[in-house]
Scaffold this motif. Structure first.
Motif, PDB file in Angstrom:
ATOM      1  N   THR A   1      10.324  49.599  19.273  1.00 20.89           N
ATOM      2  CA  THR A   1      10.844  50.947  19.513  1.00 20.89           C
ATOM      3  C   THR A   1      10.261  51.925  18.504  1.00 20.89           C
ATOM      4  O   THR A   1       9.831  53.036  18.864  1.00 20.89           O
ATOM      5  N   ARG A   2      10.198  51.520  17.250  1.00 20.60           N
ATOM      6  CA  ARG A   2       9.693  52.415  16.208  1.00 20.60           C
ATOM      7  C   ARG A   2       8.224  52.771  16.469  1.00 20.60           C
ATOM      8  O   ARG A   2       7.810  53.929  16.364  1.00 20.60           O
ATOM      9  N   LEU A   3       7.458  51.748  16.837  1.00 19.28           N
ATOM     10  CA  LEU A   3       6.030  51.963  17.111  1.00 19.28           C
ATOM     11  C   LEU A   3       5.866  52.933  18.288  1.00 19.28           C
ATOM     12  O   LEU A   3       5.070  53.890  18.219  1.00 19.28           O
ATOM     13  N   CYS A   4       6.618  52.695  19.343  1.00 21.67           N
ATOM     14  CA  CYS A   4       6.476  53.541  20.542  1.00 21.67           C
ATOM     15  C   CYS A   4       6.946  54.968  20.257  1.00 21.67           C
ATOM     16  O   CYS A   4       6.323  55.937  20.720  1.00 21.67           O
ATOM     17  N   GLU A   5       8.032  55.115  19.503  1.00 19.69           N
ATOM     18  CA  GLU A   5       8.532  56.465  19.203  1.00 19.69           C
ATOM     19  C   GLU A   5       7.532  57.230  18.346  1.00 19.69           C
ATOM     20  O   GLU A   5       7.294  58.419  18.571  1.00 19.69           O
ATOM     21  N   LEU A   6       6.968  56.554  17.374  1.00 21.76           N
ATOM     22  CA  LEU A   6       5.979  57.232  16.518  1.00 21.76           C
ATOM     23  C   LEU A   6       4.753  57.639  17.333  1.00 21.76           C
ATOM     24  O   LEU A   6       4.242  58.755  17.199  1.00 21.76           O
ATOM     25  N   ALA A   7       4.295  56.733  18.186  1.00 28.75           N
ATOM     26  CA  ALA A   7       3.114  57.050  19.004  1.00 28.75           C
ATOM     27  C   ALA A   7       3.412  58.276  19.872  1.00 28.75           C
ATOM     28  O   ALA A   7       2.583  59.189  19.985  1.00 28.75           O
ATOM     29  N   ALA A   8       4.614  58.296  20.461  1.00 31.20           N
ATOM     30  CA  ALA A   8       4.963  59.413  21.365  1.00 31.20           C
ATOM     31  C   ALA A   8       5.107  60.727  20.617  1.00 31.20           C
ATOM     32  O   ALA A   8       4.950  61.803  21.208  1.00 31.20           O
ATOM     33  N   ALA A   9       5.401  60.650  19.319  1.00 34.12           N
ATOM     34  CA  ALA A   9       5.653  61.874  18.543  1.00 34.12           C
ATOM     35  C   ALA A   9       4.356  62.487  17.986  1.00 34.12           C
ATOM     36  O   ALA A   9       4.406  63.466  17.246  1.00 34.12           O
TER      37      ALA A   9
END
Ligand code: NAX
Ligand code: ADP
Ligand code: K
Length: 462
Positions: free
Chosen positions: A129-137
């Protein structure tokens, strides 16, 4: 310049050890890798801020080197570190960076240095989740070495949801995941940073573009190569393959049509009966059998007869379902087989190479058949006896349309009739002509449309 070799994780570790034995340290290698990656990130960042997610191993260590190099060049750099560094080189890199990690960040370029070739299992839910949220941001995503969450050797994607990157910077050498499905779909553009890894004769290779030659000034149709395409019950596929072959370099293509082929191009010679008479022509340089052959007993007998002629031969499509070891007994001439995934499975069952991964299966079949195996698909891979596999760079996904395999078989058979390279080199020439023709054809082409782009594809390779 780094070579185009593709290393497994254990080959990569051995290469790293060889460098260390020769006097390098892991830290100097990390410095080289990090600085090389930072160069690429610097270019794509174009002044924007950079956020680097650093893991516990040496991939995280690369991240700290990148942070230091980019900060020294004046970029705003934020490091997110859910783990403390666990290797001596990563600890030293973090110390040399000397900054304070932040909890989160957004905007600019996101750089994934969470895990590289040391990933041992899927990311847990929190990390995913952290990886995906950072990528999306962020506006742009870069993976260092490989995206976190994929298996380097098999190309397997271990997590359900992972970011899709704009750029992946491979360190030291390509890994299979860079060029194999499904992981290759996450990579975006791929670039390789050289860190001094030596060439390994046992390593797989990423295919390099071949250079073809125009005909000699004194060429005639027979000197350029006579190809016989042996068709069968569904003659359209044979016509398509023969039409591609006419544009692939051979000087003369004859189609033996089992059934009435309907409309055929005026420049294609079609023979309706007397297969034995046709194949007795000593000027024949190569044969293609399979497209439209059918799977009847008659088709099986025809395949056995064709293979029994012991001429350089390409086997495709139905022939791959009918092929058995006894048909190959005593053959000395080169054989090239061109299976798609289903046909690869069928061959695997007939020739006893099941339960292997794709790379092993291609190598195993090449040995069992004493043939070049062109395993087609989005990640086309070629095997030949006694040689590590060669992987084609991706081709246009518009190739996923009926009949493009017949075009490929025709092109490879045409190159076999020309016969200027090793069987593996010949198969690669055909794959490159096919790939270039598809690139030039643009979107939404049919297999027939692809034929029109072969001459220009040939021009690109001259
Ligand atoms: N091989 C080489 O020659 C070089 C490698 N370098 C870098 O080193 C990387 C490999 O470094 P490492 O072997 O330290 O491996 P990684 O940095 O990929 O990570 C390994 C660490 O992560 C832990 N880990 C693995 N999977 C996990 C998971 N799912 N969840 C939580 N923790 C997990 C392991 O226990 C270990 O501590 C390469 O990808 C590359 O980025 C470069 O620094 C320079 C040279
Ligand atoms: N998604 C894709 N991306 C790139 N190339 C593809 C893709 N799907 C298929 N191809 C290529 O298209 C060709 C299809 O061959 P094949 O499956 O034998 O089709 P057919 O039997 O209909 O002729 C192969 O060369 C394969 O590598
Ligand atoms: K990574």
């Amino acid at each position: 310049m780094a070579s185009n070799q593709i290393l497994t994780v254990s080959q990569m570790q051995a290469a790293e050890q060889a460098l260390v034995d020769a006097g390098e340290t892991v830290s100097t290698l990390m410095e080289r890798a990090g600085a090389g990656a930072a160069d690429w990130i610097w270019r794509v960042a174009a002044g924007r801020a950079v956020t680097i997610l650093c893991g516990p191993g040496n991939n995280g260590g690369d991240g700290y080197v990148i942070a230091r190099v980019l900060a020294a060049r004046g970029l705003t750099v934020r490091v997110i570190a859910p783990f403390s560094p666990k290797t001596p080189a990563a600890r030293a890199a973090r110390e040399a960076w000397g900054g304070e990690p932040v909890e989160t960040a957004k905007g600019g370029v996101f750089v994934d240095c969470l895990f590289g070739s040391g990933l041992a299992r899927a990311l847990d839910q929190v990390l995913e989740t952290r990886l995906c949220e950072l990528a999306a941001a962020h506006d742009l995503c870069v993976a260092v070495d490989v995206p976190s969450g994929i298996d380097c050797d098999s190309g397997e994607v271990l997590n359900d949801t992972l970011p899709i990157y704009d750029l992946t910077i491979a360190l030291g050498a390509w890994k299979f995941a860079h060029w194999m499905m499904p992981a290759m779909q996450l990579m975006g553009e791929r670039r390789l940073v050289d860190i001094g890894v030596a060439f390994d004769w046992d390593a797989a290779q990423l295919a390099e573009r071949p250079v073809l030659s125009p005909p000699e000034a004194d060429a005639h149709k027979y000197s350029r190569g006579l190809l016989a395409v042996v068709g069968g019950e569904m003659p359209g596929a044979g016509v398509l393959a023969a039409s591609a072959a006419m544009r692939g370099g051979a000087g003369y293509v004859k189609l033996y049509a089992g059934a009435e082929p309907g409309l055929v191009p005026p420049d294609l010679v079609v023979v309706h009966d007397g297969l034995d008479e046709l194949l007795a022509d000593e000027r024949i340089a190569a044969l293609l059998v399979g497209p439209g052959l059918g799977r009847s007993e008659e088709a099986r007998a025809r395949l056995a007869f064709v293979l029994g002629c012991d001429l350089p031969t390409v086997c495709d499509a139905d022939a791959l379902h009918l092929l058995t070891a006894d048909m190959l007994e005593g053959r000395l001439s080169p054989l090239i087989v061109t299976p798609h995934a289903g046909e690869l499975d069928a061959l695997g069952h007939t020739f006893g190479s099941v339960g292997l991964d794709r790379v092993e299966q291609v190598s195993d079949l090449a040995e069992a058949l004493e043939a070049v195996v062109v395993a087609k698909g989005p990640d086309t891979m070629l095997g030949a006896p006694g040689t590590p596999v060669v992987v084609m760079p991706p081709a246009s996904a518009w190739l996923s349309t009926a009949g493009t395999g017949d075009v490929l078989a025709g092109l490879i058979a045409s190159r076999l009739a020309v016969g200027m390279d090793s069987p593996l080199g010949i198969a690669l020439e055909g794959c490159w002509l096919h790939r270039e023709a598809a690139r030039l054809a643009g979107p939404a082409f049919s297999a027939g449309d692809l034929l029109d782009h072969i001459p220009d594809a040939y021009g690109v390779l001259l």
